[in-house]
Write an enzyme that holds these catalytic residues in place. Structure first.
Site, short mmCIF file in Angstrom:
data_model
loop_
_atom_site.label_atom_id
_atom_site.label_comp_id
_atom_site.label_asym_id
_atom_site.label_seq_id
_atom_site.Cartn_x
_atom_site.Cartn_y
_atom_site.Cartn_z
N GLU A 188 0.84 -1.20 0.00
CA GLU A 188 0.00 0.00 0.00
C GLU A 188 0.88 1.25 0.00
OE1 GLU A 188 -3.40 0.43 -0.27
OE2 GLU A 188 -2.55 2.42 -0.53
N LEU A 239 -0.64 4.49 0.23
CA LEU A 239 -1.43 5.66 0.63
C LEU A 239 -0.65 6.55 1.59
CD1 LEU A 239 -2.52 5.38 3.80
CD2 LEU A 239 -4.05 3.74 2.79
N ASN A 260 9.75 3.96 0.31
CA ASN A 260 9.85 4.72 1.56
C ASN A 260 11.29 5.12 1.87
OD1 ASN A 260 7.17 4.86 1.92
ND2 ASN A 260 7.03 3.43 3.63
N PHE A 262 8.95 16.38 -1.67
CA PHE A 262 9.79 15.85 -0.58
C PHE A 262 11.14 16.56 -0.49
CE2 PHE A 262 6.54 12.83 -0.25
CZ PHE A 262 6.63 12.31 1.02
N ALA A 280 12.78 21.02 4.19
CA ALA A 280 13.54 20.81 5.42
C ALA A 280 12.60 20.99 6.62
CB ALA A 280 14.68 21.81 5.48
N CYS A 321 5.51 4.93 9.28
CA CYS A 321 6.11 4.19 8.17
C CYS A 321 7.60 4.44 7.96
CB CYS A 321 5.34 4.49 6.89
SG CYS A 321 3.66 3.82 6.97
N LYS A 346 10.17 3.12 10.71
CA LYS A 346 10.24 1.66 10.86
C LYS A 346 10.67 0.98 9.56
CE LYS A 346 5.52 0.02 9.96
NZ LYS A 346 5.81 -0.60 8.69
N1 LIG Z 1 -0.35 4.05 8.05
C1 LIG Z 1 0.12 4.26 6.82
O1 LIG Z 1 0.18 5.39 6.33
C2 LIG Z 1 0.56 3.09 5.97
C3 LIG Z 1 0.76 3.28 4.60
C4 LIG Z 1 1.17 2.20 3.82
C5 LIG Z 1 1.42 0.97 4.42
N2 LIG Z 1 1.23 0.83 5.76
C6 LIG Z 1 1.47 -0.49 6.36
O2 LIG Z 1 0.20 -1.12 6.56
C7 LIG Z 1 0.22 -1.91 7.75
C8 LIG Z 1 -0.88 -1.45 8.68
O3 LIG Z 1 -0.59 -0.13 9.08
P1 LIG Z 1 -1.65 0.77 9.87
O4 LIG Z 1 -1.05 2.11 10.02
O5 LIG Z 1 -3.00 0.62 9.25
O6 LIG Z 1 -1.67 0.01 11.29
P2 LIG Z 1 -2.63 0.29 12.53
O7 LIG Z 1 -1.80 0.01 13.73
O8 LIG Z 1 -3.32 1.59 12.39
O9 LIG Z 1 -3.75 -0.84 12.40
C9 LIG Z 1 -3.50 -2.20 12.53
C10 LIG Z 1 -4.79 -2.86 13.00
O10 LIG Z 1 -4.60 -4.29 12.96
C11 LIG Z 1 -5.31 -4.84 14.06
N3 LIG Z 1 -4.84 -6.21 14.29
C12 LIG Z 1 -3.70 -6.63 14.87
N4 LIG Z 1 -3.66 -7.98 14.89
C13 LIG Z 1 -4.77 -8.42 14.29
C14 LIG Z 1 -5.32 -9.69 14.01
N5 LIG Z 1 -4.66 -10.79 14.34
N6 LIG Z 1 -6.51 -9.76 13.38
C15 LIG Z 1 -7.19 -8.65 13.04
N7 LIG Z 1 -6.73 -7.40 13.30
C16 LIG Z 1 -5.55 -7.29 13.91
C17 LIG Z 1 -5.04 -3.86 15.18
O11 LIG Z 1 -5.96 -4.01 16.23
C18 LIG Z 1 -5.18 -2.53 14.43
O12 LIG Z 1 -6.51 -2.06 14.47
C19 LIG Z 1 1.64 -1.77 8.30
O13 LIG Z 1 2.43 -2.82 7.83
C20 LIG Z 1 2.10 -0.46 7.72
O14 LIG Z 1 3.51 -0.39 7.60
C21 LIG Z 1 0.80 1.86 6.55
#
Ligand SMILES: NC(=O)c1ccc[n+]([C@@H]2O[C@H](COP(=O)([O-])OP(=O)(O)OC[C@H]3O[C@@H](n4cnc5c(N)ncnc54)[C@H](O)[C@@H]3O)[C@@H](O)[C@H]2O)c1
Length: 445
Positions: free
Chosen positions: A154, A156, A214, A255, A258, A266, A269
């Site tokens: 993803e 976004l 990233n 991007f 400064a 993201c 990590k």
């Molecule tokens: N936040 C961003 O902008 C973004 C953008 C691109 C990619 N990502 C990636 O997407 C992934 C999710 O990121 P996020 O920011 O949405 O995380 P988040 O922490 O906001 O949400 C994760 C959700 O997963 C749930 N969860 C955990 N274990 C679970 C299980 N076993 N079954 C069902 N639900 C479960 C949690 O309760 C939580 O609600 C990560 O790997 C992140 O790196 C995030």
């Protein structure tokens, strides 16, 4: 199509809602009952522009629902998304326990062919691990059910997440299966009308593409931050430099700002996970280690300017802090530069009066009961009784303040602008001292 999405966070909730909005039947699954209850009651647990209305519409049309019942959700799903968190482990690697736990759950309940989609950001090779985990569960059950795993990272951006999902710049499909590819093309058809945005590659290439994106963006930010430090020392202006290089089409304008370092869930990590992956494979990640080191240092830069202004003594000083989230249009404070700054200010014995248009609830939970932290109702009320103003997030609301009011209220007429949102000359003309990043400081008194 019937779809289930595991994880209703920034990615899963937005993706689920957008797919439902496009006419798919979506069940969002989470283990956090409180969050599910809020969603069922129409409350959106995160701040994301445009999300509330599409969730509400989709729920109203019966296309979107929320559950903790995994077996019910998986039953009949043609596509199952894994969108759970992959937080950093102690060694910086991505913690895959949530992803693999969902894979095991899928293996426990799947009853017919489905495509399992890795949306979470996961290290190279995770699609294989997800397959293996599902296969092990199926073996334990003594059943043979076909499935495919697709790496579909993803891209976004928080704050623009709905738009990014509705109009993706590209859709990366990491798969070797034509069956999975054609199902995924059908799924994304509503978002792929104008021109073909789908790029098919192997799962490993797809997984690496996400980290590469990233890491590239984080590198641009750290490089500009380092050049801003040079601008500070050399009497140049980073904004002029930015315009000068951004006009080169090989570089582009994005991007290049400064600031006080990158944050959020993201970049920090993912850069550290890529460093960890490289090291595990005997590669010395020279560039990414430097990117990380600059970012760590950058989060202190504004604090050092504050200390210098106050002759290294901020004990019992009060700072108005505008902006807590790691960037505008989100309430996300994960790894936000504001957190590092606040810790440093507190260590120096200072107090903080903070305001953020969206992150007040999140901040209240993180710093509940902290003596030196007061959340204020507005940007103006944060100024009341404050010695100086610090701007940490470039929210639109902060861009055109009443400088005369700021000067009148603050005990010391000084602004520390961590996002370079103010015109130093204008601030100076009001009689306020000004310190930005990579700009000439203005010290009147
Ligand atoms: N936040 C961003 O902008 C973004 C953008 C691109 C990619 N990502 C990636 O997407 C992934 C999710 O990121 P996020 O920011 O949405 O995380 P988040 O922490 O906001 O949400 C994760 C959700 O997963 C749930 N969860 C955990 N274990 C679970 C299980 N076993 N079954 C069902 N639900 C479960 C949690 O309760 C939580 O609600 C990560 O790997 C992140 O790196 C995030």
């Amino acid at each position: 199509m019937k779809i289930s999405v595991f994880g209703t966070g920034y990615v899963g909730l937005v993706q689920g809602a957008v797919l439902a909005d496009a006419g798919h039947l979506v069940v969002c699954v989470d283990i956090n009952e409180r969050k599910l209850e809020e969603l069922r009651n129409g409350f959106i647990p995160i701040y994301e522009p445009g999300l509330e209305s599409i969730v509400r519409n989709a729920v109203g049309q019966g296309l979107l629902s929320f559950t903790s019942n995994a077996s019910e959700a998986i039953n009949g799903s043609e596509v199952i998304f894994i969108a759970v968190g992959t937080p950093p482990d102690e060694d910086g690697s991505a913690d895959l326990s949530h992803v693999l736990s969902v894979a095991q759950t899928i293996g426990s309940y799947i009853s017919a062919y489905a495509v399992i989609v890795d949306k979470s950001t996961v290290p190279v090779g995770t699609a294989d691990q997800v397959s293996e985990t599902i296969n092990n569960s199926l073996k334990t059950r003594g059943v043979a059910i076909e499935f495919d795993v697709v790496a579909n990272p993803e891209f976004l951006k928080e704050g623009d997440a709905v738009m990014d999902c509705q109009r993706p710049a590209r859709i990366i499909l990491g798969t070797n299966s034509t069956r999975a590819e054609s199902l995924m093309r059908e799924l994304y058809e509503p978002f792929n009308r104008n021109h073909d945005k789908i790029i098919v590659m192997t799962p490993r290439s797809a997984e690496l593409t996400k980290y590469a994106a990233n890491c590239m963006l984080a590198t641009r930010i750290s490089l500009m931050n380092e050049i801003a430090i040079a601008a500070d020392a050399l009497g140049a202006d980073i904004d002029s430099v930015r315009q000068g290089i951004g006009s080169d089409p090989r570089i582009g304008t994005h991007f290049l700002y400064a600031g006080t370092g990158y944050g959020g869930s993201c970049f920090p990590k993912d850069v550290s996970a890529m460093i960890n992956t490289s090291q595990k494979h005997g590669i010395q990640p020279y560039i990414l280690e430097a990117v990380e080191a600059r970012n760590r240092a950058q989060k202190r830069v504004l604090f050092d300017k504050v200390m210098k202004y106050f002759d290294n003594n901020i004990k019992d000083k009060t700072f108005a802090l505008w902006g807590l989230s790691f960037k505008p249009n989100t309430d996300d404070m994960r790894d936000a530069p504001s957190r590092v700054l606040m810790e440093l200010l507190w260590q120096g014995g200072a107090k903080i009066r903070a305001f953020d248009p969206a992150a007040m609830k999140v901040a209240g939970e993180i710093y509940a009961g902290h003596q030196g932290f007061k959340l204020c109702d507005s940007s103006e009320s944060a100024l009341s009784g404050a010695d100086a103003l610090i701007v940490m997030t470039e929210w639109k609301q902060f861009k055109t303040p009443d400088f005369n009011l700021i000067k009148r209220i603050l005990n010391y007429p000084v602004i520390f602008d961590g996002r370079n949102i103010y015109n130093p000359e204008k601030v100076k003309s009001i009689g306020i001292n000004y310190f930005g990043i990579g700009r000439q400081s203005i010290f009147i008194s």
